[in-house]
Design a protein around this motif. Structure first.
Motif, PDB file in Angstrom:
ATOM      1  N   ILE A  94      -8.201 -14.548  -4.298  1.00  0.00           N
ATOM      2  CA  ILE A  94      -7.835 -14.592  -5.729  1.00  0.00           C
ATOM      3  C   ILE A  94      -7.368 -13.207  -6.185  1.00  0.00           C
ATOM      4  CG2 ILE A  94      -8.751 -14.936  -8.043  1.00  0.00           C
ATOM      5  CD1 ILE A  94     -10.661 -17.026  -6.864  1.00  0.00           C
ATOM      6  N   GLN A  95      -8.081 -12.180  -5.758  1.00  0.00           N
ATOM      7  CA  GLN A  95      -7.712 -10.813  -6.122  1.00  0.00           C
ATOM      8  C   GLN A  95      -6.362 -10.437  -5.517  1.00  0.00           C
ATOM      9  OE1 GLN A  95     -10.626  -7.917  -4.959  1.00  0.00           O
ATOM     10  NE2 GLN A  95      -9.551  -6.219  -5.955  1.00  0.00           N
ATOM     11  N   GLU A  96      -6.085 -10.969  -4.330  1.00  0.00           N
ATOM     12  CA  GLU A  96      -4.812 -10.664  -3.667  1.00  0.00           C
ATOM     13  C   GLU A  96      -3.628 -11.130  -4.510  1.00  0.00           C
ATOM     14  OE1 GLU A  96      -2.556 -11.429   0.613  1.00  0.00           O
ATOM     15  OE2 GLU A  96      -3.977 -12.893  -0.164  1.00  0.00           O
ATOM     16  N   GLU A  97      -3.783 -12.321  -5.127  1.00  0.00           N
ATOM     17  CA  GLU A  97      -2.692 -12.844  -5.956  1.00  0.00           C
ATOM     18  C   GLU A  97      -2.392 -11.894  -7.128  1.00  0.00           C
ATOM     19  OE1 GLU A  97      -3.271 -16.796  -7.258  1.00  0.00           O
ATOM     20  OE2 GLU A  97      -3.257 -17.674  -5.237  1.00  0.00           O
ATOM     21  N   HIS A  98      -3.482 -11.418  -7.779  1.00  0.00           N
ATOM     22  CA  HIS A  98      -3.286 -10.492  -8.900  1.00  0.00           C
ATOM     23  C   HIS A  98      -2.656  -9.180  -8.434  1.00  0.00           C
ATOM     24  CE1 HIS A  98      -5.354 -13.036 -11.776  1.00  0.00           C
ATOM     25  NE2 HIS A  98      -6.409 -13.158 -10.956  1.00  0.00           N
ATOM     26  N   LEU A  99      -3.148  -8.697  -7.306  1.00  0.00           N
ATOM     27  CA  LEU A  99      -2.614  -7.429  -6.790  1.00  0.00           C
ATOM     28  C   LEU A  99      -1.159  -7.582  -6.330  1.00  0.00           C
ATOM     29  CD1 LEU A  99      -5.678  -6.104  -4.752  1.00  0.00           C
ATOM     30  CD2 LEU A  99      -4.822  -5.285  -6.971  1.00  0.00           C
ATOM     31  N   GLU A 100      -0.851  -8.751  -5.758  1.00  0.00           N
ATOM     32  CA  GLU A 100       0.517  -8.994  -5.320  1.00  0.00           C
ATOM     33  C   GLU A 100       1.458  -9.068  -6.524  1.00  0.00           C
ATOM     34  OE1 GLU A 100       2.914 -11.825  -2.137  1.00  0.00           O
ATOM     35  OE2 GLU A 100       0.918 -12.382  -2.811  1.00  0.00           O
ATOM     36  N   ALA A 101       0.992  -9.720  -7.609  1.00  0.00           N
ATOM     37  CA  ALA A 101       1.796  -9.793  -8.840  1.00  0.00           C
ATOM     38  C   ALA A 101       2.000  -8.400  -9.429  1.00  0.00           C
ATOM     39  CB  ALA A 101       1.109 -10.710  -9.841  1.00  0.00           C
ATOM     40  N   ALA A 102       0.939  -7.590  -9.393  1.00  0.00           N
ATOM     41  CA  ALA A 102       1.042  -6.224  -9.920  1.00  0.00           C
ATOM     42  C   ALA A 102       2.005  -5.383  -9.072  1.00  0.00           C
ATOM     43  CB  ALA A 102      -0.339  -5.578  -9.957  1.00  0.00           C
ATOM     44  N   TYR A 103       1.947  -5.613  -7.759  1.00  0.00           N
ATOM     45  CA  TYR A 103       2.855  -4.878  -6.859  1.00  0.00           C
ATOM     46  C   TYR A 103       4.307  -5.249  -7.124  1.00  0.00           C
ATOM     47  CZ  TYR A 103       5.426  -3.636  -2.659  1.00  0.00           C
ATOM     48  OH  TYR A 103       6.366  -3.138  -1.792  1.00  0.00           O
ATOM     49  N   ASN A 104       4.555  -6.572  -7.284  1.00  0.00           N
ATOM     50  CA  ASN A 104       5.930  -7.019  -7.545  1.00  0.00           C
ATOM     51  C   ASN A 104       6.455  -6.462  -8.871  1.00  0.00           C
ATOM     52  OD1 ASN A 104       6.103  -8.469  -5.160  1.00  0.00           O
ATOM     53  ND2 ASN A 104       5.251 -10.341  -6.091  1.00  0.00           N
ATOM     54  N   THR A 105       5.568  -6.416  -9.871  1.00  0.00           N
ATOM     55  CA  THR A 105       5.956  -5.839 -11.157  1.00  0.00           C
ATOM     56  C   THR A 105       6.288  -4.353 -11.011  1.00  0.00           C
ATOM     57  OG1 THR A 105       4.554  -7.415 -12.360  1.00  0.00           O
ATOM     58  CG2 THR A 105       5.216  -5.401 -13.523  1.00  0.00           C
ATOM     59  N   ALA A 106       5.433  -3.640 -10.263  1.00  0.00           N
ATOM     60  CA  ALA A 106       5.665  -2.209 -10.040  1.00  0.00           C
ATOM     61  C   ALA A 106       6.938  -1.972  -9.243  1.00  0.00           C
ATOM     62  CB  ALA A 106       4.462  -1.596  -9.324  1.00  0.00           C
ATOM     63  N   LEU A 107       7.198  -2.844  -8.273  1.00  0.00           N
ATOM     64  CA  LEU A 107       8.416  -2.725  -7.460  1.00  0.00           C
ATOM     65  C   LEU A 107       9.664  -2.946  -8.303  1.00  0.00           C
ATOM     66  CD1 LEU A 107       9.779  -2.389  -4.710  1.00  0.00           C
ATOM     67  CD2 LEU A 107       9.457  -4.860  -4.342  1.00  0.00           C
ATOM     68  N   GLU A 108       9.602  -3.986  -9.166  1.00  0.00           N
ATOM     69  CA  GLU A 108      10.746  -4.264 -10.043  1.00  0.00           C
ATOM     70  C   GLU A 108      10.993  -3.094 -10.997  1.00  0.00           C
ATOM     71  OE1 GLU A 108      12.190  -7.644 -13.300  1.00  0.00           O
ATOM     72  OE2 GLU A 108      10.320  -7.905 -12.170  1.00  0.00           O
TER      73      GLU A 108
END
Length: 243
Positions: A94-108
């Motif tokens: 569950i935490q991975e999903e949040h971290l992955e979303a945060a990473y994608n936002t940071a990447l964008e």
């Protein structure tokens, strides 16, 4: 239109206005003012570019941090799997999903600011090249302005010299000086001529001639020369020789 494009157009238009009005005002003062304006624009370019690059660095740091957290979470998921801890693995997924979303936002965000920073760098390079050209043109125009001032001063001097108070006054002064010198020379020549014809002068000449004759007689006596014949004695000897 971006900030750099607007600023570039503003500077180009500003420069054109100055060049077009050079003949109406003090060109050297205008060129100096334009130089100051370009330097001020350079400061704005530097500040804006530096701010954009700073934002890029911040975005890059956030992206790296998000990537690191995501990688750590995925490492823990594998560890939970190895330990067969399903509950912990679930929470980590569950935490991975949040971290992955945060990473994608940071990447964008990073990609967006990086594109803006790359554009800012290119705009800054273009501005520097254009500013160098404008500064060079300003220096050339300042040299031309100096030459124009020198020509103006030369024309003024020439005009002043051609007036009655200029060349006319000098010519009149030369004429008067020449007349004074000629008058003085004539006076001295007259005094010299009178001196030659005076009794005193003739007496001095006679005494000089007599002194020379006595010296010549002493010279002949010193060297044992025969006495010089007088003119009459020379004539008699000549007649005897002929007879």
């Amino acid at each position: 239109m971006g900030f750099f494009a607007r600023l570039g157009r503003l500077i180009r238009g500003f420069f054109s206005l100055f060049i077009g009005g050079l003949e109406e005002k003090n060109p050297k003062a205008m060129l100096e003012d334009l130089k100051n304006q370009l330097n001020a624009a350079k400061v704005r370019y530097n500040t804006t570019t530096a701010n954009i690059i700073a934002r890029e660095k911040v975005a890059a740091a956030k992206l790296k941090s998000a990537e690191k957290e995501l990688e750590e979470c995925r490492r823990l998921i594998q560890e939970a799997k190895r330990q067969n801890d399903r509950e912990l693995a679930l929470q980590l997924l569950i935490q991975e999903e949040h971290l992955e979303a945060a990473y994608n936002t940071a990447l964008e965000a990073y990609n967006s600011i990086k594109a803006e920073a790359d554009h800012a760098r290119q705009e800054f390079e273009n501005f520097q090249a254009e500013m160098f050209q404008k500064m060079s043109q300003i220096e050339q125009l300042k040299v031309q302005a100096d030459l124009a001032d020198l020509k103006k001063e030369m024309n003024t001097l020439r005009s002043n010299f051609a007036t009655e108070s200029g060349a006319g006054r000098i010519n009149e002064g030369l004429k008067q000086a020449e007349e004074l010198i000629q008058s003085k020379l004539a006076k001295e020549e007259a005094i010299a001529e009178l001196g030659k014809n005076s009794i005193d002068s003739r007496m001095r000449s006679l005494k000089t001639s007599a002194a020379k004759s006595r010296a010549e007689e002493k010279l002949r006596a010193l060297f044992g020369d025969e006495p010089a014949q007088t003119e009459e004695e020379g004539r008699v000897v000549k007649e005897r020789t002929q007879n």
